[in-house]
Design a protein around this motif. Structure first.
Motif, mmCIF file in Angstrom:
data_model
loop_
_atom_site.group_PDB
_atom_site.id
_atom_site.type_symbol
_atom_site.label_atom_id
_atom_site.label_comp_id
_atom_site.label_asym_id
_atom_site.label_seq_id
_atom_site.Cartn_x
_atom_site.Cartn_y
_atom_site.Cartn_z
ATOM 1 N N LEU A 71 0.832 -1.205 0.000
ATOM 2 C CA LEU A 71 0.000 0.000 0.000
ATOM 3 C C LEU A 71 0.873 1.263 0.000
ATOM 4 O O LEU A 71 0.568 2.242 -0.691
ATOM 5 C CB LEU A 71 -0.895 -0.019 1.238
ATOM 6 N N ASP A 74 2.177 1.795 -3.365
ATOM 7 C CA ASP A 74 1.112 2.334 -4.234
ATOM 8 C C ASP A 74 0.939 3.827 -3.996
ATOM 9 O O ASP A 74 0.802 4.608 -4.940
ATOM 10 C CB ASP A 74 -0.219 1.623 -3.947
ATOM 11 N N ALA A 75 0.913 4.182 -2.697
ATOM 12 C CA ALA A 75 0.715 5.589 -2.351
ATOM 13 C C ALA A 75 1.867 6.436 -2.880
ATOM 14 O O ALA A 75 1.672 7.548 -3.366
ATOM 15 C CB ALA A 75 0.596 5.739 -0.833
ATOM 16 N N LEU A 76 3.067 5.875 -2.816
ATOM 17 C CA LEU A 76 4.242 6.576 -3.314
ATOM 18 C C LEU A 76 4.138 6.766 -4.832
ATOM 19 O O LEU A 76 4.415 7.855 -5.356
ATOM 20 C CB LEU A 76 5.486 5.746 -2.968
ATOM 21 N N GLY A 79 1.813 9.398 -5.650
ATOM 22 C CA GLY A 79 2.234 10.721 -5.178
ATOM 23 C C GLY A 79 1.419 11.216 -3.990
ATOM 24 O O GLY A 79 1.411 12.417 -3.693
ATOM 25 N N ASP A 80 0.760 10.291 -3.289
ATOM 26 C CA ASP A 80 -0.053 10.653 -2.112
ATOM 27 C C ASP A 80 0.823 10.514 -0.864
ATOM 28 O O ASP A 80 0.920 9.428 -0.280
ATOM 29 C CB ASP A 80 -1.278 9.741 -2.038
ATOM 30 N N ARG A 81 1.441 11.607 -0.472
ATOM 31 C CA ARG A 81 2.413 11.579 0.634
ATOM 32 C C ARG A 81 1.769 11.175 1.971
ATOM 33 O O ARG A 81 2.353 10.427 2.754
ATOM 34 C CB ARG A 81 3.053 12.968 0.744
ATOM 35 N N GLN A 82 0.564 11.678 2.216
ATOM 36 C CA GLN A 82 -0.102 11.401 3.503
ATOM 37 C C GLN A 82 -0.422 9.907 3.630
ATOM 38 O O GLN A 82 -0.170 9.288 4.669
ATOM 39 C CB GLN A 82 -1.374 12.235 3.593
ATOM 40 N N ALA A 83 -0.983 9.358 2.555
ATOM 41 C CA ALA A 83 -1.313 7.927 2.576
ATOM 42 C C ALA A 83 -0.036 7.094 2.674
ATOM 43 O O ALA A 83 -0.011 6.068 3.358
ATOM 44 C CB ALA A 83 -2.085 7.555 1.311
ATOM 45 N N TYR A 84 1.023 7.564 2.021
ATOM 46 C CA TYR A 84 2.302 6.849 2.074
ATOM 47 C C TYR A 84 2.813 6.791 3.511
ATOM 48 O O TYR A 84 3.213 5.729 4.002
ATOM 49 C CB TYR A 84 3.334 7.535 1.167
ATOM 50 N N ALA A 86 1.140 7.116 6.295
ATOM 51 C CA ALA A 86 0.263 6.286 7.137
ATOM 52 C C ALA A 86 0.550 4.805 6.906
ATOM 53 O O ALA A 86 0.744 4.035 7.860
ATOM 54 C CB ALA A 86 -1.194 6.598 6.822
ATOM 55 N N ALA A 87 0.610 4.410 5.646
ATOM 56 C CA ALA A 87 0.848 2.992 5.331
ATOM 57 C C ALA A 87 2.250 2.567 5.750
ATOM 58 O O ALA A 87 2.452 1.452 6.238
ATOM 59 C CB ALA A 87 0.641 2.757 3.839
ATOM 60 N N ASN A 88 3.195 3.462 5.600
ATOM 61 C CA ASN A 88 4.578 3.156 5.984
ATOM 62 C C ASN A 88 4.689 2.949 7.501
ATOM 63 O O ASN A 88 5.401 2.058 7.975
ATOM 64 C CB ASN A 88 5.485 4.305 5.540
ATOM 65 N N PHE B 248 -7.047 5.425 1.144
ATOM 66 C CA PHE B 248 -6.228 5.365 -0.073
ATOM 67 C C PHE B 248 -6.467 4.057 -0.824
ATOM 68 O O PHE B 248 -6.615 4.023 -2.042
ATOM 69 C CB PHE B 248 -4.743 5.497 0.275
ATOM 70 N N GLN B 284 9.418 9.461 -6.314
ATOM 71 C CA GLN B 284 9.443 10.458 -5.237
ATOM 72 C C GLN B 284 10.887 10.682 -4.799
ATOM 73 O O GLN B 284 11.685 9.737 -4.775
ATOM 74 C CB GLN B 284 8.640 9.961 -4.030
#
Lengths: 189, 417
Positions: A71, A74-76, A79-84, A86-88, B248, B284
């Motif tokens: 996930l 995927d977020a990375l 380009g969804d930094r916030q979701a990245y 959180a998932a990280n 997400f 990124q």
């Protein structure tokens, strides 16, 4: 100081390999090879039993770790930094669980080797092997670790030859994307 | 980094350790005062069933320390007639091997159900439960050398127990993960520096009370992390992370599995500098100041070398939480740092500094840890995670207070420490 009773029971059998030939160095190497082989075999069996016993749980927490790693990738990619982030964070937490379970499970693999060293400590504490031309000597711990390492690598190679699918099973948290990075066919999520 | 290099780097590092270890060990052993002559393997003709000579026969450093200790039955004296205990020392604490296994079960159970606290408990076993700390401190005035050697042995035993077990996990993650070479290098350099300096400055110099005091500080740090995770704020953070991840996931569930050419490049280092290193991953950009992983590697491996617990497991949270790096590449990178750190620590403590350890104690504890690792997942279904953490917060505070007061005030204000 006396050996503990269980070493006294095992001693005649463990020392057998050290008396097969005349030359001292050959005897020591051969005896240690046999001891290392026994340690690896026992370690492998007990590690297999221990991992079988917790397989369901391990699959579950590894699946959780894989899920969040995937996930976060995927977020990375999106380009969804916030979701990245959180998932990280969740991937890190799930990773911690698998890490510590594996840490504890590793005990099942190493205990025979450490007990073998404990027995050798009673038997070969004064043994030193001169290293030719260097003026150094090698103690029993160095010899054991060297033979253990080489035998371990050989054993791994033999295992891979006989079970080619094994390597794939171990890459549990390798997301499809990363397989793609290596030029392999991505696995649908 | 090429596939070949990745594959053979662990082998190269371990071989270096083994050869170096053997040579250095032999070199020290061959010095005057250690052994008069190099011996070769005896090859007796008949298999002896009678008990063989014990480890004490060659423990030159230990033997020398014992020889300097006054003989007698009073506190701080060695009674040669007493039954041998820890590392074959007459009168040292001695326990039935089953007891070591049982303690190992407890440690293994904690590792597999609570996590990091297992390493703390391994140390508590050596320090308090098996009475090694009190035995060591009894020589504070009569034989400081022996007391300090025993302290070193306690922390090296902790390191063996936890570090060895972490080795396989690290190898697994190293194989699976991607490596950010500059990051791994910075961590490893910091770790090597600490692994060299800490033993240099502390081996043979640290009183058990100081060691126990530092151990108490680490226990409090772990207690704080566990406590934070059980607070409403900590719980809320986790809930928010789950909600964000779920949102997400729902929005992108059909898009996953598609990899663009940009993403397929993997880790690409774009900038090397003294104050900033940058790389791209999945399109990124990530950057870090090299001083942080250097410092992180130094502190983390320094704690491991000083206390004998910690180390490896701290790299991943440090890199994901502090540096904000992706979990996937962190796993492989941190595994390299763990491996290098452990090699340096064990090489330094066991080989160069020749700190003796009791392999029988470590081996039997490992048997217990393996059993405990099976029991943990079985019981984890029955005890909620949060309650487990709360129980261990209380235990950690108890142990922390006990060790802090014992270490820095001279006696524990709590019983059993």
């Amino acid at each position: 100081m006396e050996m503990p009773w269980f070493f006294q029971v095992l001693d005649p059998y463990l020392i057998w390999g050290y008396r097969l030939f005349g030359p001292a160095l050959l005897n020591f190497v051969l005896g240690t090879v046999i001891l290392v082989a026994l340690s690896l075999l026992l370690g492998e069996i007990s590690a297999l039993l221990a991992s079988r016993a917790v397989r369901k749980y391990m699959d579950r927490i590894q699946g959780e770790a894989s899920h969040y790693v995937r996930l976060s990738m995927d977020a990375l990619a999106a380009g969804d930094r916030q979701a990245y982030e959180a998932a990280n964070h969740l991937a890190n937490e799930a990773f911690g669980k698998t890490f510590f379970l594996q840490v504890a499970q590793s005990g099942a693999f190493f205990w025979p080797a450490i007990l073998a060293l404990a027995w050798m400590q009673y038997r070969f504490f004064e043994v030193e092997f001169p290293v030719p031309f260097l003026g150094f000597t090698l103690g029993f711990i160095g010899m054991f670790i060297l033979i253990y390492l080489l035998s371990f690598l050989l054993w791994k190679r033999v295992k891979t030859l006989f079970s080619p699918g094994r390597r794939e099973q171990q890459t549990f948290h390798d997301p499809g994307h990363l397989q793609a990075l290596r030029g392999e066919k991505p696995v649908p999520l | 980094m090429s596939r070949f290099t990745r594959k053979f780097m662990p082998l190269f590092l371990l071989t270096t350790l083994v050869l170096g270890a053997g040579l250095a060990y032999g070199q020290t052993a061959a010095q005057p005062g250690a052994q008069e002559a190099v011996k070769t393997v005896p090859a007796p003709a008949v298999a002896p069933v009678a008990p063989a000579a014990g480890p004490a026969a060659k423990m030159s450093k230990l033997e020398a320390a014992i020889a300097k200790t006054p003989q007698g039955t009073a506190k701080g004296q060695i009674n040669p007639a007493a039954a041998p205990g820890f590392m074959g020392i007459p009168g040292a604490p001695h326990h039935l091997w089953l007891w070591y296994i049982l303690w190992g079960v407890w440690v293994g159970w904690i590792f597999s159900s609570v996590g990091a606290f297992g390493g703390i408990m391994a140390g508590v076993g050596h320090i308090s439960v098996f009475g090694l700390s009190d035995f060591s401190s009894s020589f504070k005035k009569t034989s400081p050398t022996l007391g300090k050697l025993l302290t070193d042995s306690i922390r090296t035993s902790n390191q063996y127990l936890v570090g060895l077990s972490a080795l396989i996990s690290s190898f697994t993650y190293y194989r699976m993960g991607r490596l950010v070479l500059p990051l791994g290098l910075c961590l490893a350099i910091g770790g090597i520096l600490a692994g060299y300096l800490v033993p240099l400055l502390t081996v043979g110099k640290m009183n058990v009370s100081v060691y126990v005091g530092f151990f108490g500080i680490i226990v409090f740090a772990v207690a704080f992390v566990l406590f934070y995770e059980t607070t409403p704020k900590g719980q809320e953070k986790k809930k928010a992370a789950k909600a964000a991840a779920k949102a997400f996931e729902e929005a992108h569930i059909k898009k996953s599995g598609q990899v663009s050419a940009e993403h397929a490049k993997g880790v690409q280092v774009t900038h090397w500098g003294l104050s900033r290193i940058a790389f791209t991953f999945y399109g990124q950009e990530f950057s870090f100041n090299p001083i942080w992983p250097l410092l992180g590697g130094f502190v983390i491996n320094g704690i491991s070398a000083l206390i004998g617990v910690g180390g490896g497991f701290l790299y991943v949270p440090f890199l994901t939480s502090v540096a904000g790096l992706p979990m996937f590449i962190v796993a492989g990178t941190s595994a390299l740092a763990v491996l290098v750190g452990m090699i340096v620590n064990i090489f330094n403590m066991m080989v160069i500094r020749q700190v003796p350890v009791d392999f029988l104690l470590i081996g039997t504890e490992l048997v217990g840890i393996a059993i405990g690792s099976v029991l943990g997942p079985m019981t984890s279904k029955k005890i909620p995670d949060i309650w487990l953490k709360r129980i261990f917060v209380i235990l950690a505070i108890y142990v922390g207070i006990g060790y802090l007061t014992k270490g820095f005030l001279g006696h524990s204000i709590l019983p059993g420490m």
